[in-house]
Scaffold this active site. Structure first.
Site, PDB file in Angstrom:
ATOM      1  N   GLY A   8       7.268  -5.966  -4.164  1.00  0.00           N
ATOM      2  CA  GLY A   8       6.979  -4.951  -5.178  1.00  0.00           C
ATOM      3  C   GLY A   8       6.620  -5.519  -6.533  1.00  0.00           C
ATOM      4  O   GLY A   8       6.707  -4.813  -7.540  1.00  0.00           O
ATOM      5  N   SER A   9       6.170  -6.769  -6.570  1.00  0.00           N
ATOM      6  CA  SER A   9       5.865  -7.336  -7.899  1.00  0.00           C
ATOM      7  C   SER A   9       4.668  -6.628  -8.544  1.00  0.00           C
ATOM      8  O   SER A   9       4.631  -6.468  -9.771  1.00  0.00           O
ATOM      9  CB  SER A   9       5.641  -8.849  -7.820  1.00  0.00           C
ATOM     10  OG  SER A   9       4.432  -9.152  -7.173  1.00  0.00           O
ATOM     11  N   ASN A  10       3.714  -6.185  -7.741  1.00  0.00           N
ATOM     12  CA  ASN A  10       2.601  -5.421  -8.321  1.00  0.00           C
ATOM     13  C   ASN A  10       3.059  -4.038  -8.786  1.00  0.00           C
ATOM     14  O   ASN A  10       2.582  -3.527  -9.803  1.00  0.00           O
ATOM     15  CB  ASN A  10       1.452  -5.294  -7.309  1.00  0.00           C
ATOM     16  CG  ASN A  10       0.568  -6.520  -7.298  1.00  0.00           C
ATOM     17  OD1 ASN A  10      -0.098  -6.808  -8.279  1.00  0.00           O
ATOM     18  ND2 ASN A  10       0.579  -7.266  -6.202  1.00  0.00           N
ATOM     19  N   LEU A  86       1.026  -3.086   3.741  1.00  0.00           N
ATOM     20  CA  LEU A  86       0.444  -3.867   4.830  1.00  0.00           C
ATOM     21  C   LEU A  86      -0.030  -3.039   6.018  1.00  0.00           C
ATOM     22  O   LEU A  86      -0.700  -3.566   6.903  1.00  0.00           O
ATOM     23  CB  LEU A  86       1.463  -4.913   5.326  1.00  0.00           C
ATOM     24  CG  LEU A  86       1.768  -6.038   4.333  1.00  0.00           C
ATOM     25  CD1 LEU A  86       2.853  -6.950   4.890  1.00  0.00           C
ATOM     26  CD2 LEU A  86       0.509  -6.848   4.016  1.00  0.00           C
ATOM     27  N   ILE A  89      -3.861   2.670   6.687  1.00  0.00           N
ATOM     28  CA  ILE A  89      -3.723   4.069   6.272  1.00  0.00           C
ATOM     29  C   ILE A  89      -4.432   4.938   7.317  1.00  0.00           C
ATOM     30  O   ILE A  89      -5.609   4.709   7.619  1.00  0.00           O
ATOM     31  CB  ILE A  89      -4.359   4.295   4.876  1.00  0.00           C
ATOM     32  CG1 ILE A  89      -3.662   3.429   3.815  1.00  0.00           C
ATOM     33  CG2 ILE A  89      -4.326   5.767   4.485  1.00  0.00           C
ATOM     34  CD1 ILE A  89      -2.220   3.817   3.535  1.00  0.00           C
ATOM     35  N   ASN A 103      -6.585  -0.401  -3.342  1.00  0.00           N
ATOM     36  CA  ASN A 103      -5.742  -1.483  -2.818  1.00  0.00           C
ATOM     37  C   ASN A 103      -5.999  -2.742  -3.645  1.00  0.00           C
ATOM     38  O   ASN A 103      -7.112  -2.942  -4.142  1.00  0.00           O
ATOM     39  CB  ASN A 103      -6.124  -1.746  -1.352  1.00  0.00           C
ATOM     40  CG  ASN A 103      -5.299  -2.864  -0.723  1.00  0.00           C
ATOM     41  OD1 ASN A 103      -4.083  -2.899  -0.861  1.00  0.00           O
ATOM     42  ND2 ASN A 103      -5.964  -3.784  -0.046  1.00  0.00           N
ATOM     43  N   HIS A 105      -6.040  -6.854  -3.248  1.00  0.00           N
ATOM     44  CA  HIS A 105      -6.089  -7.875  -2.190  1.00  0.00           C
ATOM     45  C   HIS A 105      -6.176  -9.258  -2.853  1.00  0.00           C
ATOM     46  O   HIS A 105      -6.931  -9.439  -3.814  1.00  0.00           O
ATOM     47  CB  HIS A 105      -7.316  -7.638  -1.298  1.00  0.00           C
ATOM     48  CG  HIS A 105      -7.386  -8.588  -0.151  1.00  0.00           C
ATOM     49  ND1 HIS A 105      -6.646  -8.423   1.004  1.00  0.00           N
ATOM     50  CD2 HIS A 105      -8.069  -9.756   0.010  1.00  0.00           C
ATOM     51  CE1 HIS A 105      -6.881  -9.428   1.822  1.00  0.00           C
ATOM     52  NE2 HIS A 105      -7.745 -10.248   1.251  1.00  0.00           N
ATOM     53  N   ASP A 146      -9.826  -3.746   4.066  1.00  0.00           N
ATOM     54  CA  ASP A 146     -10.402  -4.546   2.975  1.00  0.00           C
ATOM     55  C   ASP A 146     -11.922  -4.416   2.834  1.00  0.00           C
ATOM     56  O   ASP A 146     -12.568  -5.284   2.252  1.00  0.00           O
ATOM     57  CB  ASP A 146     -10.054  -6.046   3.140  1.00  0.00           C
ATOM     58  CG  ASP A 146      -8.557  -6.269   3.219  1.00  0.00           C
ATOM     59  OD1 ASP A 146      -7.804  -5.539   2.550  1.00  0.00           O
ATOM     60  OD2 ASP A 146      -8.143  -7.193   3.946  1.00  0.00           O
ATOM     61  N   GLU A 175      -3.222 -10.694 -10.300  1.00  0.00           N
ATOM     62  CA  GLU A 175      -3.074  -9.350  -9.713  1.00  0.00           C
ATOM     63  C   GLU A 175      -2.287  -8.460 -10.662  1.00  0.00           C
ATOM     64  O   GLU A 175      -2.612  -7.278 -10.840  1.00  0.00           O
ATOM     65  CB  GLU A 175      -2.331  -9.431  -8.372  1.00  0.00           C
ATOM     66  CG  GLU A 175      -3.096 -10.108  -7.271  1.00  0.00           C
ATOM     67  CD  GLU A 175      -2.320 -10.122  -5.961  1.00  0.00           C
ATOM     68  OE1 GLU A 175      -1.748  -9.087  -5.589  1.00  0.00           O
ATOM     69  OE2 GLU A 175      -2.274 -11.182  -5.313  1.00  0.00           O
TER      70      GLU A 175
HETATM   71  C1  GRF Z   1       0.105  -9.534  -3.118  1.00  0.00           C
HETATM   72  O1  GRF Z   1      -0.638 -10.733  -3.067  1.00  0.00           O
HETATM   73  C2  GRF Z   1      -0.784  -8.379  -2.740  1.00  0.00           C
HETATM   74  O2  GRF Z   1      -2.117  -8.593  -3.075  1.00  0.00           O
HETATM   75  C3  GRF Z   1      -0.629  -8.387  -1.269  1.00  0.00           C
HETATM   76  O3  GRF Z   1       0.758  -8.572  -1.082  1.00  0.00           O
HETATM   77  C4  GRF Z   1       1.186  -9.537  -2.034  1.00  0.00           C
HETATM   78  C5  GRF Z   1       2.595  -9.253  -2.527  1.00  0.00           C
HETATM   79  O4  GRF Z   1       2.623  -8.102  -3.285  1.00  0.00           O
HETATM   80  N1  GRF Z   1      -1.298  -7.289  -0.663  1.00  0.00           N
HETATM   81  P1  GRF Z   1       3.903  -7.532  -4.049  1.00  0.00           P
HETATM   82  O5  GRF Z   1       4.659  -8.664  -4.698  1.00  0.00           O
HETATM   83  O6  GRF Z   1       4.793  -6.841  -3.020  1.00  0.00           O
HETATM   84  O7  GRF Z   1       3.341  -6.588  -5.044  1.00  0.00           O
END
Ligand code: GRF
Length: 189
Positions: A8-10, A86, A89, A103, A105, A146, A175
């Site tokens: 969930g960092s994004n 991942l 959809i 999305n 990527h 993608d 990102e």
């Molecule tokens: C990221 O590189 C994102 O692009 C990919 O999953 C990775 C981890 O994402 N789809 P996050 O830390 O869970 O947001």
């Protein structure tokens, strides 16, 4: 509305951008594809409602499509953001929300995208091909993995001494900039 499958960092980067005022938005709901992932903890900390769903958890792909579509229709979000999501959809969801699902990527699409190119595999492939530039892409989600139209991309250098992990870290930092900035542009053109 954010969908996530991982740390969930994004998702956190989106919330940080909202807190700092650079993103004028709110996240109404998190959909997680499995229990126990970091994104759920982040949502709980931010008091954002969470639903957990996948074809496996719902019992079948058809039931997953039905439940996901119903939840999204109920919420009627301005934008649906896949942030480390991942799973595919379901097509009924894509058709109903055409042009509203994006999305992020971790490569410069169309390179290193599609089935099998996810997570560290993307960066392993970039390094084994001795590419000198990689990056990340925000794109519209269509029925093929993608392949939707590119909305925004950000480049990063690939150094000879990079491992897949060091490259992943450098791409992920970008990102975290690109995704909130792109959401802001889409919501407030
Ligand atoms: C990221 O590189 C994102 O692009 C990919 O999953 C990775 C981890 O994402 N789809 P996050 O830390 O869970 O947001």
């Amino acid at each position: 509305m954010v969908l996530a499958s991982g740390s969930g960092s994004n998702f956190q980067a989106i919330l940080n951008a909202i807190d700092s005022g650079s993103l004028d938005a709110s996240v109404s709901h998190l959909i997680a594809s499995k229990p126990g992932i970091g994104a759920i903890q982040i949502a709980s900390g931010a008091r954002i409602p969470v639903s957990i769903m996948s074809a496996r958890l719902c019992g079948s792909p058809a039931e997953f499509e039905k439940q996901l579509l119903q939840l999204l229709k109920d919420q009627n979000p301005a934008l649906i953001v896949l942030a480390g999501w991942l799973l595919k959809i379901p097509s009924g969801v894509i058709q109903h929300f055409e042009g509203k699902i994006i999305n992020i990527h971790p490569s410069l699409l169309p390179d290193y995208g599609g089935q099998g190119f996810y997570g560290i595999r993307v960066h392993q492939a970039v390094i084994s091909d001795r590419r000198r530039i990689s990056g990340c892409t925000v794109h519209l989600v269509t029925e093929e993995f993608d392949e939707g139209p590119v909305i925004a991309r950000k480049q990063v250098p690939v150094y000879p001494e990079d491992s897949p992990e060091t490259l992943a870290t450098r791409v992920l930092e970008q990102e975290h900039q690109l995704l909130p900035a792109t959401i802001q542009k889409l919501l407030h053109p």
